[in-house]
Design a protein around this motif. Sequence first.
Motif, PDB file in Angstrom:
ATOM      1  N   GLY A  49     -14.953 -13.350 -14.182  1.00  0.00           N
ATOM      2  CA  GLY A  49     -14.370 -13.121 -15.497  1.00  0.00           C
ATOM      3  C   GLY A  49     -13.888 -11.712 -15.758  1.00  0.00           C
ATOM      4  N   ASN A  50     -14.623 -10.718 -15.324  1.00  0.00           N
ATOM      5  CA  ASN A  50     -14.269  -9.329 -15.616  1.00  0.00           C
ATOM      6  C   ASN A  50     -14.133  -8.526 -14.330  1.00  0.00           C
ATOM      7  N   GLN A  51     -13.114  -8.823 -13.572  1.00  0.00           N
ATOM      8  CA  GLN A  51     -12.899  -8.118 -12.308  1.00  0.00           C
ATOM      9  C   GLN A  51     -12.096  -6.852 -12.536  1.00  0.00           C
ATOM     10  N   ASP A  52     -12.456  -5.813 -11.811  1.00  0.00           N
ATOM     11  CA  ASP A  52     -11.627  -4.619 -11.877  1.00  0.00           C
ATOM     12  C   ASP A  52     -10.446  -4.787 -10.927  1.00  0.00           C
ATOM     13  N   GLU A  53      -9.467  -3.943 -11.074  1.00  0.00           N
ATOM     14  CA  GLU A  53      -8.222  -4.064 -10.307  1.00  0.00           C
ATOM     15  C   GLU A  53      -8.416  -3.952  -8.803  1.00  0.00           C
ATOM     16  N   ASP A  54      -9.534  -3.356  -8.367  1.00  0.00           N
ATOM     17  CA  ASP A  54      -9.766  -3.144  -6.946  1.00  0.00           C
ATOM     18  C   ASP A  54     -10.625  -4.243  -6.316  1.00  0.00           C
ATOM     19  N   SER A  55     -10.998  -5.256  -7.084  1.00  0.00           N
ATOM     20  CA  SER A  55     -11.826  -6.330  -6.529  1.00  0.00           C
ATOM     21  C   SER A  55     -10.993  -7.161  -5.547  1.00  0.00           C
ATOM     22  N   ALA A  56     -11.690  -7.834  -4.651  1.00  0.00           N
ATOM     23  CA  ALA A  56     -11.011  -8.644  -3.634  1.00  0.00           C
ATOM     24  C   ALA A  56     -10.131  -9.712  -4.287  1.00  0.00           C
ATOM     25  N   GLY A  57     -10.633 -10.336  -5.331  1.00  0.00           N
ATOM     26  CA  GLY A  57      -9.853 -11.380  -6.005  1.00  0.00           C
ATOM     27  C   GLY A  57      -8.571 -10.851  -6.620  1.00  0.00           C
ATOM     28  N   MET A  58      -8.677  -9.697  -7.267  1.00  0.00           N
ATOM     29  CA  MET A  58      -7.487  -9.107  -7.889  1.00  0.00           C
ATOM     30  C   MET A  58      -6.492  -8.615  -6.841  1.00  0.00           C
ATOM     31  N   ARG A  59      -7.006  -8.111  -5.723  1.00  0.00           N
ATOM     32  CA  ARG A  59      -6.101  -7.676  -4.648  1.00  0.00           C
ATOM     33  C   ARG A  59      -5.371  -8.879  -4.052  1.00  0.00           C
ATOM     34  N   ALA A  60      -6.091  -9.988  -3.845  1.00  0.00           N
ATOM     35  CA  ALA A  60      -5.456 -11.203  -3.318  1.00  0.00           C
ATOM     36  C   ALA A  60      -4.410 -11.722  -4.298  1.00  0.00           C
ATOM     37  N   HIS A  61      -4.736 -11.685  -5.585  1.00  0.00           N
ATOM     38  CA  HIS A  61      -3.779 -12.115  -6.604  1.00  0.00           C
ATOM     39  C   HIS A  61      -2.542 -11.222  -6.567  1.00  0.00           C
ATOM     40  N   GLY A  62      -2.758  -9.930  -6.414  1.00  0.00           N
ATOM     41  CA  GLY A  62      -1.648  -8.985  -6.315  1.00  0.00           C
ATOM     42  C   GLY A  62      -0.755  -9.255  -5.113  1.00  0.00           C
ATOM     43  N   VAL A  63      -1.366  -9.651  -3.994  1.00  0.00           N
ATOM     44  CA  VAL A  63      -0.581  -9.999  -2.795  1.00  0.00           C
ATOM     45  C   VAL A  63       0.337 -11.172  -3.107  1.00  0.00           C
ATOM     46  N   LEU A  64      -0.202 -12.196  -3.774  1.00  0.00           N
ATOM     47  CA  LEU A  64       0.618 -13.364  -4.111  1.00  0.00           C
ATOM     48  C   LEU A  64       1.730 -13.009  -5.093  1.00  0.00           C
ATOM     49  N   LEU A  65       1.430 -12.160  -6.074  1.00  0.00           N
ATOM     50  CA  LEU A  65       2.468 -11.753  -7.035  1.00  0.00           C
ATOM     51  C   LEU A  65       3.545 -10.917  -6.348  1.00  0.00           C
ATOM     52  N   SER A  66       3.142 -10.042  -5.462  1.00  0.00           N
ATOM     53  CA  SER A  66       4.100  -9.231  -4.715  1.00  0.00           C
ATOM     54  C   SER A  66       4.991 -10.114  -3.847  1.00  0.00           C
ATOM     55  N   LEU A  67       4.388 -11.101  -3.221  1.00  0.00           N
ATOM     56  CA  LEU A  67       5.151 -12.045  -2.403  1.00  0.00           C
ATOM     57  C   LEU A  67       6.124 -12.843  -3.274  1.00  0.00           C
ATOM     58  N   ALA A  68       5.669 -13.280  -4.441  1.00  0.00           N
ATOM     59  CA  ALA A  68       6.549 -14.013  -5.361  1.00  0.00           C
ATOM     60  C   ALA A  68       7.733 -13.146  -5.778  1.00  0.00           C
ATOM     61  N   LYS A  69       7.469 -11.880  -6.050  1.00  0.00           N
ATOM     62  CA  LYS A  69       8.549 -10.950  -6.433  1.00  0.00           C
ATOM     63  C   LYS A  69       9.566 -10.806  -5.304  1.00  0.00           C
ATOM     64  N   ARG A  70       9.075 -10.666  -4.074  1.00  0.00           N
ATOM     65  CA  ARG A  70       9.982 -10.555  -2.916  1.00  0.00           C
ATOM     66  C   ARG A  70      10.817 -11.817  -2.745  1.00  0.00           C
ATOM     67  N   LEU A  71      10.173 -12.966  -2.892  1.00  0.00           N
ATOM     68  CA  LEU A  71      10.897 -14.233  -2.756  1.00  0.00           C
ATOM     69  C   LEU A  71      11.982 -14.342  -3.825  1.00  0.00           C
ATOM     70  N   GLN A  72      11.643 -13.975  -5.055  1.00  0.00           N
ATOM     71  CA  GLN A  72      12.633 -14.060  -6.126  1.00  0.00           C
ATOM     72  C   GLN A  72      13.763 -13.067  -5.908  1.00  0.00           C
ATOM     73  N   SER A  73      13.469 -11.920  -5.328  1.00  0.00           N
ATOM     74  CA  SER A  73      14.532 -10.958  -5.001  1.00  0.00           C
ATOM     75  C   SER A  73      15.512 -11.535  -3.991  1.00  0.00           C
ATOM     76  N   ASP A  74      15.002 -12.477  -3.174  1.00  0.00           N
ATOM     77  CA  ASP A  74      15.848 -13.161  -2.192  1.00  0.00           C
ATOM     78  C   ASP A  74      16.478 -14.435  -2.753  1.00  0.00           C
ATOM     79  N   GLY A  75      16.285 -14.684  -4.061  1.00  0.00           N
ATOM     80  CA  GLY A  75      16.925 -15.828  -4.703  1.00  0.00           C
ATOM     81  C   GLY A  75      16.078 -17.081  -4.794  1.00  0.00           C
ATOM     82  N   VAL A  76      14.815 -17.009  -4.430  1.00  0.00           N
ATOM     83  CA  VAL A  76      13.938 -18.183  -4.463  1.00  0.00           C
ATOM     84  C   VAL A  76      13.341 -18.351  -5.856  1.00  0.00           C
ATOM     85  N   MET A  77      13.489 -19.539  -6.421  1.00  0.00           N
ATOM     86  CA  MET A  77      12.905 -19.906  -7.710  1.00  0.00           C
ATOM     87  C   MET A  77      13.075 -18.852  -8.784  1.00  0.00           C
TER      88      MET A  77
END
Length: 140
Positions: A49-77
């Motif tokens: 519930g209260n994870q800091d930005e450096d927790s493993a879960g938040m870092r994994a979430h950040g990886v997925l968001l970064s990947l989504a941003k890259r995909l959208q930059s390439d025209g995906v969804m």
Amino acid sequence: MLSAAADTAVAVEALHATNAAYVNYGIPNPAMYRLIFMGDSEFMKAAFGNQDEDSAGMRAHGVLLSLAKRLQSDGVMKHATMVELGELIWMTLHGMVSLQITCVGLRLSPPEKLVRLSTEILTSSEIRAPRSLRNMQLDM
């Protein structure tokens, strides 16, 4: 694991590598996967519930968001938000792993084929919901 896969130069290849890394971790490690993602909802709220930005879960979430941003930059969804696309990637992978480890008696398709198909579907420019479905609300 996820961040190394997501670092691939081409965004679609990074998505495929990330999908494969997630599935290749979850299926051979069902006890750990269940503990992390399929536990009691009250325990999950307390644990995550209260994870800091450096927790493993938040870092994994950040990886997925970064990947989504890259995909959208390439025209995906581009019609989805970056967060929606990141969540869709995660939910697709979670569903794959969850079904593979809980439905052992069923003859499910091979995970490697599902990883390939999910990458193709998530990155296909030909798939777009009809306008009538874009603002559809669920009755929950």
